[in-house]
Write a protein that holds these residues in place. Structure first.
Motif, PDB file in Angstrom:
ATOM      1  N   ARG A 118       0.828  -1.210   0.000  1.00 16.53           N
ATOM      2  CA  ARG A 118       0.000   0.000   0.000  1.00 16.53           C
ATOM      3  C   ARG A 118       0.866   1.266   0.000  1.00 16.53           C
ATOM      4  N   ASN A 124       1.873   0.921  -6.432  1.00 15.32           N
ATOM      5  CA  ASN A 124       1.088   0.887  -5.215  1.00 15.32           C
ATOM      6  C   ASN A 124       0.212  -0.363  -5.265  1.00 15.32           C
ATOM      7  N   MET A 149      -2.361  -2.500  -3.474  1.00 10.33           N
ATOM      8  CA  MET A 149      -3.301  -2.194  -2.397  1.00 10.33           C
ATOM      9  C   MET A 149      -4.527  -3.097  -2.522  1.00 10.33           C
ATOM     10  N   LYS A 164      -9.780  -3.420   3.237  1.00  7.84           N
ATOM     11  CA  LYS A 164      -8.749  -2.655   3.940  1.00  7.84           C
ATOM     12  C   LYS A 164      -7.929  -3.500   4.900  1.00  7.84           C
ATOM     13  N   THR A 168      -7.119   7.018  -4.421  1.00 13.63           N
ATOM     14  CA  THR A 168      -5.849   6.278  -4.428  1.00 13.63           C
ATOM     15  C   THR A 168      -5.261   6.238  -5.825  1.00 13.63           C
TER      16      THR A 168
END
Length: 822
Positions: A621, A634, A636, A640, A663
């Motif tokens: 992340r 990134n 991710m 979450k 993001t």
């Protein structure tokens, strides 16, 4: 007319048949294994195929015309082994010779000399061998000497151990080298490849390897244990519990190992090897030849990795186990080996290798018009330009799927959190409350069914999401492999769980979509693998896990599935030298089937992340918010809290569309790519919330994609006056991402002094704008009825930044970054 059987007679006949069937099964599955267990020496005769020796049935080996050979250019003679046994030998020449002296003098004329060692059937006069001799004489202009081990052809004695075969093979080598020959090639077929490999190791250990210019291994196995496991005769026994101790271990008890992989990996200098294997070989399956290749590539590493060549003959030609002789490419490759090594014969074997590699590298450079090949060091590997497709793509899909998807609780690190050194109390309690005592993690694997896995549906979803590449978890830290691999017995998706090759199925579906590329994630380490744990206890001074497991898997994945992304992980405990990362990457960039297109990340050993590799990930992340000097990604998650699927996830645990697009904007404006992770269920479905997020992303990109794909960071990454505004540029236009709709529909862009045109992507009306001392003021049109939502993009043409605007800050990578678990 035949009298029909009465019912009683019918029953009696059926009874007799049933009894015969029972006796047959008892004989096959009880009596035979029992005899082999009690008398393992029987396996010696099975391996060497010499249950009896009848020399009087052997033909006259001096009757060359019977074999279709020229009597004027063939010599039959005999050598004695250490026990005084007479061993039959043929010498074959392309030109006539009349005396023994002339034959022996021919060997010294400078042309290469080939020593041929056959397998465990037939002898030096076998049909396919004679055909091979003729073609080699014609196509490659070599001297050939072919030997029969004791007990074969007209050779005396009987082979009883592996050492016996190697002793006999060495007799021919000694004869030729004592004659003054300085340049030799050893050619082995089937079991003969084990003999050749062991002979090369013996010569290496005694400092006599120098005359060996190259090895040719036709239809080889990697070691006899795997050869027994994969042989078609073992098929009735493979799944039985006594198969390994009785048959596999039994061969070893007879002093027969033929560890070709280890023998060749431990030579004092890495002699060039040509491996020839047909895809339809049912005696020694091609998987064993591939494993040998992968093992040698892993063990050798570095620049000499190109000295292992693999010629894979197509199945539709019917070459099978013995007819490689009919393949024209065999002689082309052998001639290539001869030419490559011709100038490399010097007294010092290390100098010989250096010259070989110099010539090979020079030839490569001329052929490809490039400056040089990449060498196995970070300075060279880091100089490789990143293939352009990756930066242009911007968005990829990450997939975490494995046995951890069955408990689907806590995260993909479930096994470690349950039984590792850092146990998590909630995971331990979860197992106590829901599963009986004695339940193991391996017991989850049969429940990993992938019942509803439809790779075409997945590919459609990822394509609709606007992704340009997909990275699939081939193996996570649990060690379970999602493909049909030769390196993870009974812990892969083909043998337990789905009973299908998940990597192959998904790769095929992804490649049906022209806009998608396929990549693979692979964990270098495995939590509970005993080989890794042993290496760890030695402080990584031993490398058994790397040599026999993780690196061969990587070579297999690349050679078989040809991924455009190799996403490495699980590297952090050990240095890159332990993993042989630089050696693998040198091969990947130089000689792999994807050397021009493949991209890699930075997780190749302790201290490597965010410092070396293809693109940087730095941590899970990772989103620095400022421009980076090196291409980065990134990776991710939509969930979450976890990369794998969680049954107990709540709606609030998932990113909203606004969070996902925020993001994306902050990532690409600073030069990164976004890799969006989803965790499928054990049944092979993608959670509806995750599917919705991906389709929402795709719908947004269909309107605003021009600001994303093929874009580059602008001179300013985010706005100086208004927060939540990020910039990219493409084809002379600057794009401003608005993550929050401004109050009163008025927007001030402090990083833009002037523009000649402003467009709100997807909106029919053009915004009004004007230059002010504080920046560009934009009056945005109403969004009513447009369907535009979540985030908005302005295209600015003819942009001039204000003179007072600060230059972007450059991030300096920091060592030892903490990272989330992936």
């Amino acid at each position: 007319m035949q009298t029909p059987l009465l019912p009683a007679q019918n029953m009696a006949f059926i009874g007799r048949c049933f009894n015969l069937l029972i006796w047959f099964l008892v004989s096959i599955y009880v009596i035979v294994p029992l005899i082999v267990y009690l008398y393992p020496g029987i396996l010696t005769s099975v391996v060497f195929f010499n249950l009896y020796y009848c020399p009087h049935f052997s033909r006259n080996f001096s009757d060359f015309e019977h074999y279709g050979l020229s009597p004027n250019s063939t010599r039959n003679f005999y050598l004695a082994n250490s026990l005084g046994h007479k061993l039959g030998v043929w010498q074959l020449e392309s030109e006539p010779c009349s005396t023994q002296t002339e034959f022996e003098a021919k060997l010294l004329d400078g042309r290469p000399v080939l020593l041929y060692y056959h397998g465990n059937a037939l002898n030096r006069g076998g049909h396919h061998m004679v055909d091979l001799y003729k073609r080699l004489l014609k196509e490659n202009d070599v001297h050939i000497l072919a030997l029969d081990y004791r007990g074969y052809g007209d050779s005396e004695g009987l082979l009883e151990t592996e050492i016996d075969a190697v002793d006999d093979a060495e007799v021919l080598f000694n004869y030729v080298t004592k004659s003054g020959v300085k340049r030799l090639y050893l050619w082995g077929h089937s079991l003969g490849t084990g003999v050749v490999s062991h002979l090369a190791k013996r010569l290496s250990d005694s400092g006599r390897l120098n005359p060996i210019a190259g090895l040719v291994l036709e239809s080889p196995f990697n070691n006899i244990r795997d050869g027994v496991r994969m042989h078609h005769f073992s098929l009735p026994y493979r799944l039985l519990p006594y198969f390994e101790p009785v048959f596999v271990d039994g061969v070893g008890k007879c002093g027969i190992r033929f560890d070709s992989d280890r023998n060749l990996a431990r030579l004092s200098s890495p002699v060039p090897v040509l491996i020839i294997h047909a895809q339809d070989d049912r005696v020694v399956p091609i998987e064993l030849g591939r494993q040998l290749r992968d093992y040698l590539n892993t063990a050798r590493g570095g620049a000499d990795i190109s000295a292992v060549r693999f010629l894979e003959l197509p199945a539709n030609k019917g070459y099978k186990h013995t007819r490689a002789v009919d393949a024209p490419e065999v002689y082309v490759e052998f001639q290539r080996l001869i030419e490559t090594t011709r100038a490399s014969l010097v007294k010092n074997p290390e100098m010989r290798l250096t010259k070989l590699l110099t010539v090979a590298s020079f030839a490569f450079c001329l052929a490809s018009l490039c400056q040089c090949r990449y060498t196995p060091d970070w300075a060279s590997l880091d100089s490789r330009p990143l293939p352009a497709w990756y930066d242009q793509s911007k968005i990829g899909i990450f997939i975490h799927w494995g046995v951890f998807s069955v408990p689907s609780y806590h995260s993909e690190w479930f096994w470690w959190d349950w039984q590792g050194t850092d146990k998590q109390k909630d995971v331990v309690n979860f197992m106590k409350q829901n599963y009986p005592p004695g339940f193991t993690y391996a017991d989850f694997a049969p429940k990993f069914k992938a019942t509803f896995f439809n790779p075409d549906q997945w590919a459609e979803l990822f394509d609709s999401a606007g992704a340009k590449y997909v990275v699939f978890t081939s193996k996570h830290h649990e060690g379970y492999c999602n493909w049909d691999t030769a390196y993870s017995f009974n812990w892969n998706s083909k043998q337990v769980g789905p009973n299908r090759d998940l990597v192959a199925d998904l790769a095929a579906a992804i490649r049906k979509r022209p806009g998608l590329r396929f990549g693979l994630y692979h964990s270098l380490y495995e939590w509970f693998n005993p080989l890794y744990q042993n290496d760890q206890r030695s402080q990584f001074k031993t490398r058994d896990f790397v040599l026999s497991k993780t690196m061969p898997e990587l070579y297999e994945l690349v050679n078989r599935f040809k991924p455009d992304v190799v996403w490495s992980d699980g590297d952090w405990d050990a240095p890159a030298e332990y993993w042989n990362s630089t050696g693998f990457l040198a091969w990947l960039y130089n000689d792999s089937p994807v050397n021009d297109s493949v991209v890699t990340n930075d997780r190749w050993g302790k201290g490597v992340m965010c410092n070396h590799g293809g693109y940087y990930t730095c941590q899970d992340r990772y989103n620095p918010g400022i421009l980076q000097p090196h291409k980065w990604e990134n990776c991710m998650t939509l969930d979450k809290q976890s990369w794998g699927y969680r049954r107990d996830a709540r709606l609030a645990d998932y990113l909203t569309p606004q969070e996902l697009l925020s993001t994306l904007a902050t990532t690409i404006s600073c030069g990164g790519n976004l890799l969006v992770n989803v965790g499928p269920t054990a049944d092979g479905t993608i959670d509806p919330v995750m599917e919705e997020r991906l389709r929402q992303l795709g719908s947004w990109l269909r309107t605003n994609g021009e600001a994303v794909y093929n874009s580059t960071p602008w001179s300013r990454q985010n706005d100086t006056a208004t927060s939540g505004v990020w910039y990219t540029q493409r084809a002379g236009s600057v794009y401003a991402f608005l993550l929050t709709w401004p109050a009163n529909d008025r927007l001030l862009l402090g990083s833009v002094a002037m523009a000649t045109n402003v467009t709100l992507l997807g909106h029919p009306k053009r915004p009004a704008f004007s230059a002010t001392p504080k920046g560009l003021s934009v009056a945005l049109p109403s969004l009513d009825g447009t369907g535009l939502r979540w985030a908005w993009v302005l295209r600015l043409d003819g942009v001039k930044p204000p003179k007072s605007a600060e230059r972007p800050r450059i991030f300096e990578p920091m060592p030892n970054r903490e990272f989330d678990r992936l």
